[in-house]
Design an enzyme around this catalytic site. Structure first.
Site, mmCIF file in Angstrom:
data_model
loop_
_atom_site.group_PDB
_atom_site.id
_atom_site.type_symbol
_atom_site.label_atom_id
_atom_site.label_comp_id
_atom_site.label_asym_id
_atom_site.label_seq_id
_atom_site.Cartn_x
_atom_site.Cartn_y
_atom_site.Cartn_z
ATOM 1 N N SER A 25 0.827 -1.221 0.000
ATOM 2 C CA SER A 25 0.000 0.000 0.000
ATOM 3 C C SER A 25 0.856 1.264 0.000
ATOM 4 C CB SER A 25 -0.885 0.041 1.243
ATOM 5 O OG SER A 25 -1.679 -1.099 1.320
ATOM 6 N N GLU B 143 -3.618 -13.866 1.529
ATOM 7 C CA GLU B 143 -4.091 -12.957 2.581
ATOM 8 C C GLU B 143 -5.553 -13.270 2.909
ATOM 9 O OE1 GLU B 143 -3.974 -8.715 1.565
ATOM 10 O OE2 GLU B 143 -3.423 -8.308 3.631
ATOM 11 N N GLU C 244 -15.945 -2.342 0.961
ATOM 12 C CA GLU C 244 -16.578 -1.928 -0.299
ATOM 13 C C GLU C 244 -15.948 -2.654 -1.489
ATOM 14 O OE1 GLU C 244 -15.498 0.096 2.031
ATOM 15 O OE2 GLU C 244 -17.270 1.168 2.722
HETATM 16 C C1 LIG Z 1 -4.606 -3.001 10.372
HETATM 17 C C2 LIG Z 1 -4.093 -2.777 8.968
HETATM 18 C C3 LIG Z 1 -2.918 -3.396 8.581
HETATM 19 C C4 LIG Z 1 -2.428 -3.192 7.277
HETATM 20 N N1 LIG Z 1 -1.237 -3.776 6.933
HETATM 21 C C5 LIG Z 1 -0.731 -3.569 5.702
HETATM 22 C C6 LIG Z 1 0.547 -4.104 5.346
HETATM 23 O O1 LIG Z 1 1.220 -4.758 6.151
HETATM 24 N N2 LIG Z 1 1.035 -3.863 4.108
HETATM 25 C C7 LIG Z 1 0.333 -3.147 3.184
HETATM 26 O O2 LIG Z 1 0.819 -2.999 2.068
HETATM 27 N N3 LIG Z 1 -0.870 -2.580 3.492
HETATM 28 C C8 LIG Z 1 -1.410 -2.775 4.720
HETATM 29 N N4 LIG Z 1 -2.628 -2.214 5.071
HETATM 30 C C9 LIG Z 1 -3.290 -1.331 4.103
HETATM 31 C C10 LIG Z 1 -4.553 -1.892 3.492
HETATM 32 O O3 LIG Z 1 -4.238 -2.863 2.527
HETATM 33 C C11 LIG Z 1 -5.296 -0.685 2.899
HETATM 34 O O4 LIG Z 1 -5.783 0.070 3.999
HETATM 35 C C12 LIG Z 1 -6.436 -1.082 2.006
HETATM 36 O O5 LIG Z 1 -5.981 -1.682 0.830
HETATM 37 C C13 LIG Z 1 -7.301 0.157 1.655
HETATM 38 O O6 LIG Z 1 -6.521 1.153 1.111
HETATM 39 P P1 LIG Z 1 -6.569 2.656 1.671
HETATM 40 O O7 LIG Z 1 -6.417 2.595 3.166
HETATM 41 O O8 LIG Z 1 -5.574 3.445 0.886
HETATM 42 O O9 LIG Z 1 -8.023 3.163 1.411
HETATM 43 P P2 LIG Z 1 -8.613 3.770 0.007
HETATM 44 O O10 LIG Z 1 -8.276 2.842 -1.108
HETATM 45 O O11 LIG Z 1 -8.131 5.187 -0.078
HETATM 46 O O12 LIG Z 1 -10.133 3.741 0.303
HETATM 47 C C14 LIG Z 1 -10.805 4.719 1.106
HETATM 48 C C15 LIG Z 1 -12.279 4.376 1.128
HETATM 49 O O13 LIG Z 1 -12.817 4.466 -0.204
HETATM 50 C C16 LIG Z 1 -13.451 3.236 -0.551
HETATM 51 N N5 LIG Z 1 -13.229 2.946 -1.977
HETATM 52 C C17 LIG Z 1 -12.052 3.026 -2.670
HETATM 53 N N6 LIG Z 1 -12.242 2.644 -3.958
HETATM 54 C C18 LIG Z 1 -13.549 2.293 -4.079
HETATM 55 C C19 LIG Z 1 -14.362 1.786 -5.143
HETATM 56 N N7 LIG Z 1 -13.840 1.565 -6.357
HETATM 57 N N8 LIG Z 1 -15.672 1.537 -4.890
HETATM 58 C C20 LIG Z 1 -16.212 1.730 -3.659
HETATM 59 N N9 LIG Z 1 -15.495 2.221 -2.605
HETATM 60 C C21 LIG Z 1 -14.192 2.481 -2.805
HETATM 61 C C22 LIG Z 1 -12.772 2.185 0.298
HETATM 62 O O14 LIG Z 1 -13.587 1.051 0.481
HETATM 63 C C23 LIG Z 1 -12.544 2.951 1.596
HETATM 64 O O15 LIG Z 1 -13.708 2.934 2.405
HETATM 65 C C24 LIG Z 1 -3.129 -2.384 6.360
HETATM 66 C C25 LIG Z 1 -4.323 -1.752 6.755
HETATM 67 C C26 LIG Z 1 -4.799 -1.927 8.042
HETATM 68 C C27 LIG Z 1 -6.055 -1.218 8.438
#
Ligand SMILES: Cc1cc2nc3c(=O)[nH]c(=O)nc-3n(C[C@H](O)[C@H](O)[C@H](O)COP(=O)(O)OP(=O)(O)OC[C@H]3O[C@@H](n4cnc5c(N)ncnc54)[C@H](O)[C@@H]3O)c2cc1C
Length: 404
Positions: free
Chosen positions: A129, A245, A365
Site C-alpha cells: 500500500s 491474505e 466496499e
Molecule cells: C490493520 C491494517 C494493517 C495493514 N497492513 C498492511 C501491510 O502490512 N502492508 C500493506 O501494504 N498494506 C497494509 N494495510 C493497508 C490496506 O491494505 C489498505 O488500507 C487497504 O488496501 C485500503 O486502502 P486505503 O487505506 O488506501 O483506502 P482507500 O483505497 O483510499 O479507500 C478509502 C475508502 O474508499 C473506498 N473505496 C475506494 N475505492 C472504491 C471503489 N472503487 N468503490 C467503492 N469504494 C471504494 C474504500 O472502500 C474505503 O472505504 C493495512 C491496513 C490496516 C487497516
C-alpha cells in the site's frame, strides 16, 4: 470450525494437542507488541512451533514445511486457540509472503529466505500500500529504475506497513515501466529493511499500539537478484499474496478469538442483559453470521482439499467475520458500559482495533464489489484507465487537479 475429523485427522489433532499441552507454559504471555522483549519472546516461540512442525503446516516438506493440507492448518489454528497460546508472530511472512516466494521465487531465494522466515529468525513485512494506492493497488508509484550492472534504484513511499519496525525484509511492489498500462509495468522485489536509504516511521493507532508504519525509500540500491517473480509480472505475483491474505484471514478467524460463545459469556454475567430480548436478538444475529462464516470456511477447505484455488467468495468470510466481531464489540460495550474499554480488560483491544480491520486485506466496499461482479455476475464498475499507459494516467490526473 467443527471439522468432523477423519480418524487420521483425529490422530493429528491429538498429536498437536499433546505437544501444546506439554509446551504451553513456555509461551510468552500477551503483552504490547511495541515491547522489543515481547517481540523477541514471540520470535523464539515461533521457532519452537516451527521445530515442532506447527508453523508452515501447508508449506512443501522440501522447503521446511509439513507438506500437509489446509485442514491440518485449521486443526493447528484451532488447537493453538484452545491452548490459549500465541501462534506464529510473522503471520504475514509465513501465511502470505512465504507462499508467494514458494510460488514465484527463484531456487536461491527459496533456500536463502524461507527457513529463517519460518523459524522467526527473520520477520517480513508487506510493502504494497501507498498513500495513493490502497484499494487501487495497481496504481503504485514507488519506482524501481534499472542500473547498468543489472541492479536497481528504488524511490518512493509505502504506508500501513505492519511489523516494518522489526522486519528484516519486505516484499515490495514497484513500478518498473510507466509506459505500459498500470497492471503491466509492475515488478515485485525483496528489500532488506536495513538497506541505506530506507526510513521507517511508526504510526500510532487508537488501540494504543504502533503496529504499522510508513516506510520511505530514497534511492535505495537493490541487487539484480532482488527481483521476485517475472519482470513486469508483479501484478500476478501480488495477486498470489492477496489470495493467501484472504485465506489467512478467512481460515484463521477462530485463532483470532472471534467466537460467539466467548461473546455470550461476556454478556451472560449481566443479569439485565441476560433477560433483555434486544441483547439476545443481537447476540443471536451475530452468532448466525459467524455460523455462516464457518460453513463458507468448509467450502473453502473442500475446494483446497480438491486442489482448487478458492475464488472471490473467500472475501465473504473476511467481510462477515469483521462485521460480526464489530457488532459483538458494540453489544459488549452497551452491556458492560465504559468498563468495556478498560485497558487491562479483555475487550478494549478488540473494540478499538477491529474497525481498522475493515480496511486491512481489502476494504469492505472493494470486497463487496468483487463479490458482486465475480460471484453474483453484476455489471462491473466502469474502468476508465483500461489500456492507457500509467504515465499518461498520472498526467491526466495532474491536469484535472490543476484545472479544478
Ligand atoms: C490493520 C491494517 C494493517 C495493514 N497492513 C498492511 C501491510 O502490512 N502492508 C500493506 O501494504 N498494506 C497494509 N494495510 C493497508 C490496506 O491494505 C489498505 O488500507 C487497504 O488496501 C485500503 O486502502 P486505503 O487505506 O488506501 O483506502 P482507500 O483505497 O483510499 O479507500 C478509502 C475508502 O474508499 C473506498 N473505496 C475506494 N475505492 C472504491 C471503489 N472503487 N468503490 C467503492 N469504494 C471504494 C474504500 O472502500 C474505503 O472505504 C493495512 C491496513 C490496516 C487497516
Amino acid at each position: 470450525m467443527d471439522l468432523n475429523d477423519t480418524p487420521e485427522q483425529a490422530r493429528y489433532r491429538a498429536k498437536v494437542r499433546a505437544w501444546l499441552d506439554e509446551h504451553a507454559s513456555e509461551a510468552p504471555a500477551q503483552q504490547d507488541e511495541d515491547d522489543p522483549a515481547y517481540v523477541t519472546a514471540r520470535r523464539a516461540w515461533q521457532g519452537k512451533l516451527a521445530a515442532a512442525g506447527l508453523a508452515g503446516v501447508a508449506w512443501p516438506a522440501e522447503l521446511g514445511g509439513q507438506g500437509l493440507g489446509a485442514v491440518e492448518q485449521v486443526i493447528v489454528n484451532q488447537e493453538i486457540s484452545r491452548a490459549g497460546v500465541p501462534g506464529v508472530l510473522d503471520v504475514i511472512g509465513v501465511g502470505m509472503l512465504g507462499p508467494t516466494i514458494i510460488a514465484h521465487g527463484s531456487d536461491e531465494q527459496k533456500s536463502r529466505y524461507l527457513g529463517p522466515m519460518l523459524h522467526g529468525d527473520e520477520v517480513w513485512c508487506q510493502l504494497f500500500s501507498e498513500p495513493a494506492a490502497g484499494s487501487d493497488l495497481a496504481a503504485v508509484q514507488a519506482r524501481a529504475v534499472p542500473e547498468a550492472d543489472g541492479g536497481w534504484r528504488l524511490t518512493g513511499q509505502k504506508v500501513w506497513t505492519t511489523n516494518a519496525h522489526f522486519a528484516a525484509f519486505g516484499l515490495l511492489l514497484a513500478r518498473t515501466d510507466p509506459e505500459v498500462p498500470k497492471h503491466k509495468g509492475l515488478t515485485m522485489f525483496i528489500v532488506p529493511m536495513d538497506a541505506p536509504g530506507v526510513t521507517i516511521r511508526g504510526l500510532r493507532q487508537i488501540s494504543g499500539e504502533a503496529e504499522f508504519n510508513e516506510v520511505f525509500f530514497d534511492d535505495v540500491r537493490l541487487e539484480a537478484d532482488a527481483v521476485c517473480g517475472p519482470l513486469g509480472g508483479g501484478w500476478g505475483t501480488a495477486l498470489t499474496t492477496l489470495m493467501f491474505e484472504r485465506l489467512t484471514i478467512g481460515l484463521g478467524s477462530e485463532s483470532l478469538g472471534y467466537r460467539p460463545e466467548r461473546y455470550a459469556r461476556a454478556i451472560a454475567g449481566d443479569e439485565h442483559a441476560r433477560r433483555d430480548p434486544e441483547a439476545r436478538r443481537r447476540l443471536g444475529e451475530l452468532a448466525v453470521e459467524l455460523l455462516a462464516v464457518k460453513f463458507t470456511g468448509y467450502r473453502m477447505l473442500s475446494a483446497l482439499q480438491q486442489g482448487q484455488i478458492p475464488g472471490p467468495e473467500a472475501g465473504l468470510a473476511k467481510v462477515t467475520t469483521v462485521r460480526s466481531a464489530i457488532a459483538a464489540g458494540d453489544l459488549i460495550a452497551d452491556v458492560l458500559g465504559p468498563g468495556a474499554l478498560d485497558e487491562d480488560g479483555e475487550w478494549a483491544y478488540m473494540i478499538s482495533f477491529l474497525p481498522g480491520l475493515k480496511s486491512a486485506g481489502g476494504t469492505e466496499e472493494i470486497l463487496r464489489n468483487t463479490i458482486g461482479e465475480r460471484v453474483l455476475g453484476l455489471p462491473p464498475e466502469p474502468r476508465l484507465d483500461k489500456g492507457i499507459p500509467f504515465s499518461e494516467l498520472r498526467a491526466k490526473e495532474r491536469a484535472a487537479v490543476t484545472s479544478s
